[in-house]
Write a protein that holds these residues in place. Structure first.
Motif, short mmCIF file in Angstrom:
data_model
loop_
_atom_site.label_atom_id
_atom_site.label_comp_id
_atom_site.label_asym_id
_atom_site.label_seq_id
_atom_site.Cartn_x
_atom_site.Cartn_y
_atom_site.Cartn_z
N GLU A 300 0.84 -1.21 0.00
CA GLU A 300 0.00 0.00 0.00
C GLU A 300 0.88 1.27 0.00
O GLU A 300 0.57 2.25 -0.66
CB GLU A 300 -0.92 0.01 1.24
CG GLU A 300 -1.96 -1.11 1.27
CD GLU A 300 -3.12 -0.90 0.29
OE1 GLU A 300 -3.17 0.15 -0.37
OE2 GLU A 300 -3.97 -1.81 0.19
N LEU A 303 2.17 1.70 -3.36
CA LEU A 303 1.08 2.16 -4.22
C LEU A 303 0.93 3.68 -4.12
O LEU A 303 0.79 4.38 -5.13
CB LEU A 303 -0.22 1.45 -3.80
CG LEU A 303 -1.44 1.58 -4.70
CD1 LEU A 303 -1.19 0.93 -6.05
CD2 LEU A 303 -2.65 0.92 -4.03
N ARG A 310 -3.18 0.02 -9.05
CA ARG A 310 -4.41 -0.72 -8.70
C ARG A 310 -5.28 -0.84 -9.96
O ARG A 310 -5.50 0.13 -10.68
CB ARG A 310 -5.18 0.03 -7.61
CG ARG A 310 -6.29 -0.83 -6.98
CD ARG A 310 -7.09 -0.05 -5.95
NE ARG A 310 -6.33 0.34 -4.77
CZ ARG A 310 -6.07 -0.49 -3.74
NH1 ARG A 310 -6.49 -1.74 -3.79
NH2 ARG A 310 -5.40 -0.04 -2.71
N ASN A 314 -9.83 -3.87 -8.16
CA ASN A 314 -9.26 -3.57 -6.84
C ASN A 314 -7.95 -4.33 -6.55
O ASN A 314 -7.36 -4.17 -5.50
CB ASN A 314 -10.27 -3.84 -5.71
CG ASN A 314 -9.95 -3.01 -4.48
OD1 ASN A 314 -9.58 -1.84 -4.59
ND2 ASN A 314 -10.05 -3.61 -3.30
N VAL A 316 -3.92 -5.25 -6.88
CA VAL A 316 -2.73 -4.39 -6.98
C VAL A 316 -1.62 -5.15 -7.69
O VAL A 316 -1.35 -6.32 -7.37
CB VAL A 316 -2.25 -3.93 -5.57
CG1 VAL A 316 -0.97 -3.10 -5.68
CG2 VAL A 316 -3.34 -3.13 -4.87
N SER A 333 -8.02 -9.13 -5.68
CA SER A 333 -9.14 -8.17 -5.68
C SER A 333 -9.89 -8.15 -4.34
O SER A 333 -10.45 -7.15 -3.95
CB SER A 333 -10.11 -8.47 -6.83
OG SER A 333 -10.54 -9.81 -6.75
#
Length: 606
Positions: A300, A303, A310, A314, A316, A333
């Motif tokens: 995250e 990201l 993404r 959903n 990544v 997802s």
């Protein structure tokens, strides 16, 4: 300073004195003289021709004469084209033997405060089945590699990442709930890892039955075989239940978590028994159940920095097309993590726990691509060792009747293998009459040492990158390139030394360099012992336990040839007898230390 170092330094001085120019140490190439020529060490003179501006033969002759005049280690020389063959002075060999004798860990380096920290990950078991032959190779390679890196002066942390979560774990849990009737290791008399492994196999059996039935139904409805099989595998009730259990686990469902903790505790107790029997261990154990959330957080974070992307569903992904690879999924997802995410999380935890300079992953070659990707991702996320991480990639272990398939229950179990090797060692030793005059406890201990030594040596002598065929019968042989052959030679030397002590002959701390003269075979043994340091260094550079195994075998062969040709205790010349005892004592020491780098014990008697 050892002989090679003395000659190398003197050769640099010779070039400076003769030709007026400094040359770097790396230009001095010394190698063992070929058997067909007179000499012990050969200096390659071709690199010096630009400086000398003379023919190779003339350059070699001038350097050779300088060494005879100025270096105590060189007695004489001869020239073969551009090769300068050097005969080492007798006193230098005795001085070297004294150096070897004075150092209990000759050939190995000690770590200092400034030494790099190397972390080695190995084992990496799943908590849904016991360890098998493939794990045995992994553990033996990992443990040996750790000893070799330590012997090269590194600080080493041995670590294990336990795959204790995921769909495969849920399969065993679900099967136990459905068909276990409360069975425990205590009630069944089974090791915990074996018990859980039985339920993993049971899940797969029932799942395949469901898939077969659904596939037939879909095909009867007009679906083609490939589509019907895929749909059946996805929609079988058992696999859907297992996936639902995984989601509950990730949500922290108390019932699922309690069952998971109970069953994993059974498995860990079983693993510990196997590790102890194998003689391996760890400084730090990590668990994927702790690391996967760290990995999700790190993804995250990446990201947010624009390192990953993404997709609409959903999920990544990491785009690796600029590195010549494809896109790599990092989060599904539904938010659940994949192995790559977990490895990122584990790296994050380790980096906080230790100041890692080098990270070595001991993992089979089927994961080559995984580690290629992991290296790129860790580097992208800012881990200083990410780009240089080492994937110690090893081949499969096969049996005479083919590969192992754990899901079908045809695995070669590690515990059964260890027990069989020890039993075979005991049987073979009894047949050869090696157990005469021993207590039952002594016999059992020697059988354990020899059986495990046979197993470990047979696996570690093979280049790790290659697939290998494990043959228990060949491994237990007391002749040839085997563990028992080397162990028996060590035990023989220890017996000679005990007899010498009983006869009142003491082995001195050092020999008189002026009065002691070694024969050609004795010199060869001293020279071979002196090569141990180079073998350790090369094994560290190449990440190669097989290099140590091969060195050990060569030294053992050379000693046995010497022992066949020359008596030790029956030698009438006291000075020669004492010198041979010093040589024998040190051959035993080097064998013991070299075998220890492979995780192999040596018995004092056999």
């Amino acid at each position: 300073m050892n002989i090679e170092a003395q000659i190398s330094s003197a050769a640099q001085e010779a070039v400076k004195a003769l030709y007026g120019q400094d040359v770097p140490a790396k230009m001095v190439q010394l190698q063992k003289t070929k058997r067909e020529f007179e000499g012990n060490l050969t200096l390659v003179v071709f690199p010096f021709l630009k400086v000398s501006k003379k023919k190779p033969e003339d350059t070699a002759a001038e350097i050779g004469q300088y060494l005879v005049d100025h270096c105590e280690a060189v007695a004489s020389f001869n020239v073969v084209k551009g090769f300068l063959n050097l005969v080492v002075a007798p006193a230098a060999w005795v001085a070297l033997l004294n150096d070897i004798n004075a150092d209990p860990k000759f050939g190995e380096k000690k770590a200092t405060e400034s030494s790099p920290l190397v972390m080695i990950e190995y084992s990496s078991p799943n908590t849904n089945k016991p360890l098998h032959l493939g794990h045995v190779r992994n553990n033996l390679l990992g443990w040996s590699l750790a000893q070799i890196m330590e012997a090269n002066g590194n600080k080493v942390v041995k670590t294990n990442i336990v795959n204790d979560r995921g769909i495969h774990i849920c399969k065993s849990m679900l099967a136990w709930l459905k068909w276990g009737n409360g069975e425990t290791p205590a009630s069944s008399g089974k090791k915990g890892d074996h018990l859980i492994g039985d339920y993993y196999v049971a899940f797969d059996k029932h799942y395949r039955e469901e898939v077969k039935e659904l596939k037939a139904r879909y095909m009867a409805g007009g679906m083609d075989e490939e589509a019907a099989e895929k749909k059946a595998k996805d929609e079988a009730p058992l696999i859907q239940e297992a996936h639902a259990m995984l989601v509950k686990w990730e949500q922290g469902d108390p019932e699922v978590r309690a069952l998971w903790q109970k069953m994993n505790a059974w498995v860990y107790a079983g693993f510990d028994e196997t590790y102890k029997a194998l003689g391996v261990g760890f400084d730090k154990i990590y668990y994927e159940s702790d690391t996967y959330l760290k990995g999700k957080a790190k993804v995250e974070e990446g990201l947010a920095k624009g390192l990953f992307e993404r997709h609409e569903d959903n999920s990544v992904w990491a785009d690796l097309t600029n590195e010549g690879l494809d896109q790599k999924l990092l989060l599904r997802s539904d938010g659940t993590s994949v192995y790559m995410t977990q490895d990122i999380g584990t790296a994050e935890m380790r980096f906080k726990d230790y100041p890692i300079d080098k990270m070595i992953y001991v993992v089979g070659n089927e994961q080559n691509y995984h580690f290629q990707v992991l290296s790129i991702l860790l580097d992208r996320l800012g881990f200083k060792w990410g780009k240089e991480l080492v994937h110690f990639s090893y081949g499969m272990v096969e049996l005479p009747n083919g590969k192992m398939k754990s899901r079908e229950g045809t695995v070669v179990d590690a515990d059964d293998l260890i027990a069989a090797m020890v039993a075979d060692a005991k049987k073979t030793s009894e047949e050869l009459g090696k157990f005469d005059d021993m207590t039952e406890d002594e016999r059992n201990e020697i059988a354990r040492i020899v059986g495990l030594g046979a197993l470990k040596y047979f696996i570690l002598k093979v280049d790790a990158r290659k697939n290998m065929l494990f043959n228990p019968e060949e491994s237990i042989d007391f002749n040839g390139n085997t563990g028992p052959f080397i162990q028996y030679t060590y035990a023989r030397i220890r017996s000679i030394l005990r007899k010498a002590e009983a006869e009142g002959i003491s082995v001195p701390a050092s020999l008189d360099t002026a009065a002691t003269v070694l024969n050609e075979k004795e010199v060869e043994l001293v020279q071979k012992m002196n090569e141990f340091g180079a073998a350790v260094e090369q094994a560290g550079k190449d990440y190669s336990p097989s290099g140590i195994a091969n060195y050990c075998y060569e030294l053992t062969k050379e000693f046995n040839q010497f022992y066949h040709d020359y008596s030790i205790l029956k030698e009438e010349d006291t000075q020669k007898k004492v010198a041979r005892l010093v040589i024998a004592q040190n051959v035993a020491k080097v064998i013991k230390n070299a075998m220890a780098l492979l995780g192999i014990e040596v018995p004092e008697r056999m």
